[in-house]
Enzyme design. Structure first.
Site, short mmCIF file in Angstrom:
data_model
loop_
_atom_site.label_atom_id
_atom_site.label_comp_id
_atom_site.label_asym_id
_atom_site.label_seq_id
_atom_site.Cartn_x
_atom_site.Cartn_y
_atom_site.Cartn_z
N ASP A 321 0.80 -1.22 0.00
CA ASP A 321 0.00 0.00 0.00
C ASP A 321 0.84 1.27 0.00
OD1 ASP A 321 -2.46 -1.32 -0.05
OD2 ASP A 321 -2.46 -1.56 2.13
N ARG A 352 -2.94 1.18 -9.76
CA ARG A 352 -2.05 2.17 -9.15
C ARG A 352 -0.75 2.35 -9.93
NH1 ARG A 352 -3.12 0.81 -2.73
NH2 ARG A 352 -5.00 2.09 -2.57
N ARG A 399 -5.01 6.64 -1.86
CA ARG A 399 -3.55 6.69 -1.78
C ARG A 399 -2.94 7.46 -2.95
NH1 ARG A 399 -2.94 3.91 2.75
NH2 ARG A 399 -4.19 2.02 3.07
#
Length: 446
Positions: A321, A352, A399
């Site tokens: 993460d 991501r 994030r």
């Protein structure tokens, strides 16, 4: 929410505590709900993801309430005691909540429908559907094994031995939670160690869990089924995944000195600390101790020149993460950094890897992207800064949004994220905390 813009900051300084660990918060609520008696939770993350888990446990009959003191109390129903909910279980943005709760339901003979936001509904669930089907659960999923999804737990759950095709703490945990309702022993074999909060917390609540080290770094985890779990006190440490944003900001903004207190430093989660050390960051651990079976400490960083490094694939499970904000650190470092073993990033709240690569390019960072790797040419050095000046799409990913806001603190021109609202899923109070340290944020209409 309006978009949020991050401006070049002066020194960031202060002592702060970030919200509680999200992974531990989810597990504390779930295990408290299937334990007998009362579980008291201190430091629970009160972000949207965890509140969805609290609502789901209430919908299945557990009494879950927040006290004025800030503590949470769960009065559980025992293993096998959950009730069929009379409403859909909305998991919001949380893949962890969805997959773990499917495991819990799989070992009990009740029916539940899982829903989520647009981001969660795009994420694959087949990785848990496959092993939970072996336990005896039946699934009616949307195309591609995605949410919305209706499942019926096994009336007579079967203990299974399951070898994970890839290292995944979520899949491991789902199988173990399903095994609570099965007789005999449920066994999970993982090819490399992943975060072990489920094993630790099951033991804390009274389950019989054995962990064996195998050749090549693999592990065998064995759970004795149908335990009588008993309510326990749980102290949730500060989330290292959230702490990472303040720590990286302290590394890349000149003159900074930041201490984040009470951070969970589980060795299977704390890869970000090792990677920052590899970058040459000025980082130290203070006041290290054990709380409720978890290693906890205060982490202090001061700014300094970061230097590019190669981050091995073997570290991925311990910092999965934290990669987005580590990419931001690499952009500010001197020389090239290479990150390997990144395939899991493509199936998180967003892809991501691609989203971060696109955003960094828009901010003037040179890089190369592969299927499972990223090489970033840092611009660091005396007087050198990431150009910035871009508006980055957050892709409904908390994030991503926070990583670019951190990068904007050290960039020549401001960096904006188009939608900062997802931040509250994991880090309520992020803006206030960063501005309290000295960051300069501003809003404008998206």
């Amino acid at each position: 929410m309006p978009s949020l813009t991050s401006h070049l900051s002066g020194p960031l300084r202060g002592v702060v505590r970030v919200p509680g660990d999200k992974s531990i918060s989810h597990r504390a609520l779930m295990l408290g709900a299937v334990a007998l008696g009362q579980t008291r939770i201190t430091g629970l993350l009160e972000g949207e993801d965890v509140l969805c888990t609290a609502d789901a446990m209430r919908a299945m009959g557990a009494k879950v309430e927040r006290l004025e003191s800030g503590e949470w109390v769960v009065n559980g129903l025992g293993v096998g005691g959950l009730l069929t909910p009379d409403c859909d279980l909305d998991m919001g943005n949380s893949g962890t909540a969805a997959r773990l709760l499917m495991g819990l339901v799989a070992g009990q003979g009740l029916k539940a429908t899982f829903t989520g936001d647009a981001s969660l509904s795009s994420r694959p669930m087949k990785r848990v559907i496959d092993p939970l089907s072996q336990v005896g659960a039946v699934f009616e999923a949307s195309e591609g094994g995605r949410l919305p999804l209706t499942m019926t737990g096994a009336q007579d759950p079967m203990p299974i031995t399951y070898e994970l095709p890839v290292a995944s703490a979520q899949v491991k945990s789902a199988v173990m939670l399903a095994g609570l309702g099965a007789p005999g022993e449920t066994v999970v074999i993982e090819p490399k160690p992943t975060r072990d909060h489920t094993e630790k917390m099951l033991t804390h609540f009274g389950a019989d869990v054995r962990v064996e080290e195998l050749d090549g770094g693999a592990r065998r985890i064995t759970l004795k089924g149908q335990p009588e779990l008993k309510g326990r006190d749980v102290i949730v440490p500060a989330d290292i995944s959230s702490a990472a944003f303040a720590l990286v900001a302290g590394c890349i903004v000149d003159g900074s000195d930041i201490t984040v207190t009470n951070v969970g430093l589980n060795p299977l989660r704390a890869g970000v600390v090792e990677t920052l050390k590899d970058f040459g960051a000025n980082i130290e651990i203070l006041n290290q101790r054990i709380e409720a079976g978890e290693i906890v400490g205060d982490v202090r960083v001061t700014s300094g020149l970061l230097k590019g490094c190669t981050v091995p694939a073997s570290r991925a499970p311990a910092q999965i993460d934290e990669y987005p904000v580590l990419f931001a650190a690499a952009a500010c470092a001197q020389g090239e950094s290479r990150f390997e073993g990144l395939e899991e990033l493509r199936v998180k709240e967003s892809d991501r890897l691609s989203v971060m690569a696109a955003g960094l390019k828009a901010c003037g960072v040179e890089l190369q992207e592969g299927d499972d790797w990223l090489a970033i040419k840092g611009v660091g050095g005396t007087g050198k800064r990431v150009p910035g000046g871009a508006t980055v799409a957050s892709s409904l990913d908390h994030r991503i949004a926070m990583s670019f806001l951190v990068l904007g603190c050290a960039s020549a021109k401001p960096i904006s994220v188009d939608d900062a609202s997802p931040i509250d899923t994991s880090f309520p109070g992020f803006r206030d905390l960063m501005e309290g340290l000295g960051a300069q944020f501003s809003e404008r209409e998206a």
